[in-house]
Design an enzyme around this catalytic site. Structure first.
Site, PDB file in Angstrom:
ATOM      1  N   SER A  37      43.312  81.272 -60.244  1.00  0.00           N
ATOM      2  CA  SER A  37      42.492  80.715 -59.171  1.00  0.00           C
ATOM      3  C   SER A  37      43.209  80.938 -57.844  1.00  0.00           C
ATOM      4  CB  SER A  37      42.260  79.222 -59.389  1.00  0.00           C
ATOM      5  OG  SER A  37      43.492  78.538 -59.413  1.00  0.00           O
ATOM      6  N   LYS A  70      32.064  82.016 -51.398  1.00  0.00           N
ATOM      7  CA  LYS A  70      32.637  81.338 -52.568  1.00  0.00           C
ATOM      8  C   LYS A  70      31.480  80.779 -53.389  1.00  0.00           C
ATOM      9  CE  LYS A  70      36.090  77.961 -54.065  1.00  0.00           C
ATOM     10  NZ  LYS A  70      35.226  77.335 -55.073  1.00  0.00           N
ATOM     11  N   CYS A  76       1.550  50.497 -51.447  1.00  0.00           N
ATOM     12  CA  CYS A  76       1.073  49.238 -50.867  1.00  0.00           C
ATOM     13  C   CYS A  76      -0.437  49.351 -50.668  1.00  0.00           C
ATOM     14  CB  CYS A  76       1.770  48.983 -49.538  1.00  0.00           C
ATOM     15  SG  CYS A  76       0.980  47.720 -48.534  1.00  0.00           S
TER      16      CYS A  76
END
Length: 698
Positions: free
Chosen positions: A81, A119, A443
């Site tokens: 990584s 990325k 409502c």
């Protein structure tokens, strides 16, 4: 044990668990930002206490162990990584450039060339081609050993099974398997239709597909791939730059993301970071940052690696779109149309570049699916301008309390009970209903609810309703904001002195508005019913109700019957009114607040001609016929044509069906004409319509 020792042990345990959830189970329980925060805390503790660093620490490893269900694959070149830059702003790019220049010993007047990329938020994969043929695909695993997932990777159409051109003897391509957002939405829609569990985000869906034992499951999930690096290479002169290498991979037929750029120095990196941030939410796939790599491969070799990371690359993240926080309360909000939406009140959390204190829970079905409760630790997501939402609950952090089972035994139960939707509106006190087949609650106080006030007034005054000329958006806003109008009945109590005090409302304008209001007092029952704004009751339904009942009192009496089934039966006896519309009418007219406003409107002079039901049905030449109008007629407007049809006893419908008796077609008639011809519906022009209207009824 000292405090650093205890904290290091805690962090390692948590990170190993989260690593396994992310890499092995494809079911992370915390967002990436939380993992990164804990990882950096562990790095700092180990740096400050070198004696605590061990070879099995998560800071010294990459990813998780391969599942035993898959054949292990030893990576010839480890899949490592890269370092994450935690400064979200320009400083992140400047820090990386400064480190590279320092390591290379460059003078101040020389800049470094970089390859800048996205990325991706997916699953890292290594593809091994031998003599141009795909022979194996493997996951990252722990960086040294991954899992053989070739059977699933072969189902991804974007990945070539054979490379184009003269391929090397061995070419290992590193890249990311991901899922586009539109594909993810379509997948979740199918999951809901099948009554199966939906996925939290595209990354989980993609990773889960790649790591299925049955390739048929992977084949049903629409996956994509981008190449971004190399592993083992045999018999190939690798291009001298990273960007050149990506161009070469693209020439082999491998998909490479076009959103990449070669730039120089910190300023170039910052420009790239900002340009991608501006269009991040418009990309068809998820990213969580950008990646900078020294472009010259010779310089990459010179820079080398430190611990588990290359010195020549860094990930520069954007503010996290998902973060952890706690639910402090669950309330509801009433929208402009009466929709009641549950909202989580949160402990403040910085997510998506802003501090968030509220997040939508969408509806009661979503709350029950997630089982969100007060006190829960939740994952909150905010992307771009999208309203923040709760996407998951971290169950193992739920606050518990002890409950007695008997005198000798207790058990752990949730501290807070499940949330229930209110039965009355928190704004106006009217009843709250949920229509059959709908996720939302509403409502019923459409004429009195403060939250719905402006929307209700604009509809009431609109041209097809009470047609009050001059009463538009801006004036309604003013009248409501200064407290002059609370319900439609207040419109008929307005005086010229109060109106003249409003912005841009001189005496003449006020006088014209009052004249328009006074004119609207004389209307028709159909217009008045439509003006009330009853849910699911449009113009045509309002006319059907007026024609059927003749009097408003008859409609109110029918809807207000104590016996619900009897009331619904009477309402559904009106042509073309089904159970959904009947329920909407009953809910509205059984609300005392709404009936009170209707009576106030009548008391202020609003009136219409009333008839006995037997007198209402017109005996015209189109009695019982349904007509549809399409295109532009030579002399009649569409409203005029509809009025003539209805005056002759016919019904002007909006769409063509098997029940349509005639289609009236003018110039530029479109799909309705095609549909009528397909169904064999008789076609009339304006002249034929007028001739039909002139006939005497049989």
């Amino acid at each position: 044990m000292s405090s650093p020792n205890r904290r290091v042990a805690q962090l390692r345990e948590l990170l190993r668990r989260y690593n396994r959830e992310y890499h092995e189970l494809d079911a992370p329980s915390v967002p990436d930002a939380e993992y990164d925060r804990l990882f950096h805390e562990l790095e700092e503790l180990e740096a400050a206490n070198p004696g605590l660093k061990t070879l099995d620490s998560p800071t010294q490893r990459v990813g998780g162990r391969p599942l035993t269900a898959f054949e292990p694959v030893r990576h010839a070149v480890p899949m490592l990584s890269i370092r994450t830059e935690t400064d979200f702003g320009p400083g992140g790019a400047a820090n990386f450039d400064a480190r590279v220049r320092r390591e290379l010993g460059l003078p101040s007047h020389l800049s470094v060339e970089y390859a800048a990329e996205l990325k991706f938020d997916g699953l890292a994969i290594s593809l091994r081609y031998e003599s141009g043929v795909l022979v194996r695909a493997a996951t990252r695993g722990d960086g040294e050993t991954g899992e053989d997932v070739t059977h699933n990777i072969r189902t991804i159409d974007q990945i070539p099974l054979c490379l184009a051109g003269q391929a090397p003897a061995v070419l290992e391509v590193r890249g990311e398997v991901y899922m586009r957002r539109d594909a993810f939405d379509a997948l979740n829609a199918r999951q809901r239709e099948l009554g199966e569990k939906t996925f939290v985000n595209p990354r989980n869906a993609a990773a889960g597909a790649v790591r299925q034992l049955d390739f048929k499951i992977a084949a049903k999930r629409p996956l994509s791939f981008f190449a971004y690096g190399l592993g083992e290479v045999v018999d190939w002169d690798i291009p001298l730059t990273h960007s050149g290498m990506l161009d070469a991979l693209a020439a082999f037929g491998l998909p490479v993301c076009p959103d990449r750029e070669v730039t120089r120095g910190a300023a170039g990196l910052i420009d790239f970071h900002d340009s991608i941030a501006a269009k991040r939410d418009k990309l068809p796939f998820d990213i969580d940052g950008v990646v900078y790599k020294v472009n010259d491969r010779a310089l990459q070799t010179q820079l080398g690696f430190v611990s588990r990371e290359p010195r020549w690359a860094v990930a520069h993240k954007y503010p996290a779109q998902e973060m952890l926080t706690t639910v402090e309360a669950i309330n509801v909000q009433v929208g402009r149309t009466g929709t009641i939406t549950p909202v989580a009140r949160l402990a403040p959390v910085f997510v998506g570049g802003v501090t968030v204190t509220n997040a939508t829970l969408h509806n009661i079905d979503r709350i029950r699916q997630l089982d969100v409760r007060v006190g829960d630790t939740v994952i909150v997501r905010r992307a771009g301008d999208v309203i923040p939402e709760v996407v998951d609950v971290v169950m193992d952090r739920r606050p518990l309390r002890e409950e007695s089972v008997d005198l000798l035994e207790t058990r752990q139960v949730p501290q807070y009970e499940p949330f229930e939707m209110p039965t009355s509106c928190p704004v106006c006190g009217s009843h709250v209903v949920r229509e059959e087949g709908e996720a939302a609650y509403r409502c019923t106080g459409g004429l009195v609810c403060t939250a719905q006030r402006k929307q209700a007034l604009l509809h009431f005054a609109s041209r097809r309703a009470m047609d009050i000329e001059g009463l538009g958006d801006k004036l309604v806003d003013q009248l409501v904001d200064v407290g002059l109008v609370r319900t439609p009945a207040d419109i008929y109590r307005l005086g010229i002195l109060k109106l003249a005090e409003l912005d841009r409302m001189a005496a003449k304008s006020a006088s014209n508005l009052l004249a328009g209001i006074d004119k609207s007092r004389n209307t028709t029952l159909a217009r008045f019913i439509f003006a009330l704004g009853i849910r699911n009751v449009g113009e045509t339904t309002a006319k059907d109700l007026a024609r059927h009942f003749g009097k408003l009192d008859g409609l109110i009496e029918a809807a207000s019957r104590e016996d619900e089934s009897a009331a619904l039966s009477v309402l559904q006896s009106v042509p073309d009114i089904g159970p959904v519309v009947a329920h909407s009418i009953r809910d509205f007219l059984r609300e005392p607040h709404n009936v009170e406003v209707i009576e106030q409107l009548r008391a202020n002079g609003v009136s219409w001609p009333e008839f006995e039901p037997s007198e209402v049905v017109p005996a015209g030449p189109l009695l019982g016929k349904t007509l549809v109008i399409t295109g532009t007629l030579p002399t009649l407007s569409r409203d005029e044509a509809k009025a003539l049809i209805e005056a002759a006893g016919g019904k002007a419908a909006g769409s063509v069906s098997k029940k349509t008796d005639y289609l009236v077609a003018g110039e530029a008639a479109g799909s309705k004409l095609d549909k009528a011809q397909e169904l064999g519906v008789p076609i009339l022009d304006e002249a034929a319509l007028l001739a039909l209207l002139a006939k005497q009824p049989e």
